[in-house]
Design an enzyme around this catalytic site. Structure first.
Site, PDB file in Angstrom:
ATOM      1  N   GLU A  92      16.283-116.188  -6.037  1.00 39.45           N
ATOM      2  CA  GLU A  92      16.838-117.216  -5.161  1.00 39.45           C
ATOM      3  C   GLU A  92      17.935-116.518  -4.364  1.00 39.45           C
ATOM      4  OE1 GLU A  92      16.732-121.252  -3.931  1.00 39.45           O
ATOM      5  OE2 GLU A  92      15.357-120.006  -5.070  1.00 39.45           O
ATOM      6  N   ASP A 136      29.537-124.328  -2.327  1.00 45.35           N
ATOM      7  CA  ASP A 136      29.747-123.187  -3.205  1.00 45.35           C
ATOM      8  C   ASP A 136      31.190-123.066  -3.661  1.00 45.35           C
ATOM      9  OD1 ASP A 136      27.101-122.278  -3.176  1.00 45.35           O
ATOM     10  OD2 ASP A 136      27.391-121.438  -1.187  1.00 45.35           O
TER      11      ASP A 136
END
Length: 268
Positions: free
Chosen positions: A49, A60
């Protein structure tokens, strides 16, 4: 049969789940990034990924933001990323490769153009973190046109309606959130996911990979026992890169030593 399907079939025959590490392409620089991706696969990763560096990664935590900054400082562009991914594809023809990214980068050169470039680089799936199912129409259409799986996130708080959309629109796999919030190994994954998996199965969703906060083999084991098809680990992998930026060989060794027990934990 596509790469995700054949992977899940192969793993089922061996009574294993999938272990999928996440890294930002080009972190800390293109040359080392290529070695990192190869090391992850050689150490047992079932799929990759990958993130494309972006200056404002909303979902994030600080670890992955740091990876973005290092890659951007090394002059990594989407073109550089597609080139590196193409090299990984050539070396590992069966390996499922997914992108995890943000809509701005998809829009930058036009949606169709973006998915066409993904197809040329040999990418199997794209998850756009800031596009929910109800806004995904043009992305899904372009993805399907070029044979790319659109991946959707199933959050723990999702309604049945959302899970049904995730199941109907998504392909390849379903990204199962173990908790709400930003990514990061700092905050441990919150199981229990069994109830969410039962609901996804009701809608015949693509196999679920559990992500967010997965940093130890016992969490991988718990995910598999709960019924997930595998686990994705991002921040814990990127932290190893961050901690060894000045020692490229030690970095690769540490990454391999992290992946091997994580993969071993997928054995049922």
């Amino acid at each position: 049969m596509d790469r995700y399907q054949s992977l899940f079939t192969r793993l089922a025959e061996k009574n294993q789940g999938a272990f999928v590490p996440f890294v930002t392409v080009g972190d800390p620089n293109p040359e080392q990034s290529l070695k990192i991706m190869e090391t992850l696969v050689e150490a047992g990763a079932d799929a990759l990924e990958l993130g494309i560096p972006f200056s404002d990664p909303l979902a994030d935590g600080p670890t992955i933001q740091g990876a973005n900054i290092r890659a951007l400082d090394s002059k990594v562009t989407p073109d550089v990323c597609f080139d590196l991914i193409g090299q990984i594809r050539a070396k590992y023809p069966e390996l499922p490769i997914g992108l995890l990214m943000y809509a701005n980068l998809v829009y930058a050169r036009g949606i169709e153009n973006f998915y066409e470039r993904c197809a040329k680089a040999g990418i199997d799936s794209v998850l756009i973190a800031d596009v929910p199912t109800n806004e995904s129409g043009e992305f899904v259409a372009a993805a399907k046109k070029f044979g790319i799986h659109p991946i959707f996130i199933a959050p723990p708080t999702a309604s049945d309606e959302t899970l049904q959309s995730v199941s109907e629109l998504g392909g390849g796999y379903t990204y199962l959130l173990s908790r709400a919030g930003v990514t990061g190994a700092e905050t441990k994954a919150n199981m229990p996911v069994t109830a969410l998996l039962d609901r996804l199965n009701k809608f015949d969703a693509p196999p679920a990979l559990l992500g967010f906060g997965i940093s130890a083999p016992e969490q991988v084991k718990e995910a598999i026992v709960a019924g997930a098809a595998g686990a994705i680990s991002g921040s814990a992998v990127v932290k190893i890169i961050e901690n060894n930026v000045e020692q490229p060989e030690a970095m690769l060794k540490a990454l391999a030593e992290f992946v091997t027990p994580m993969k071993a934990a997928t054995q049922k």
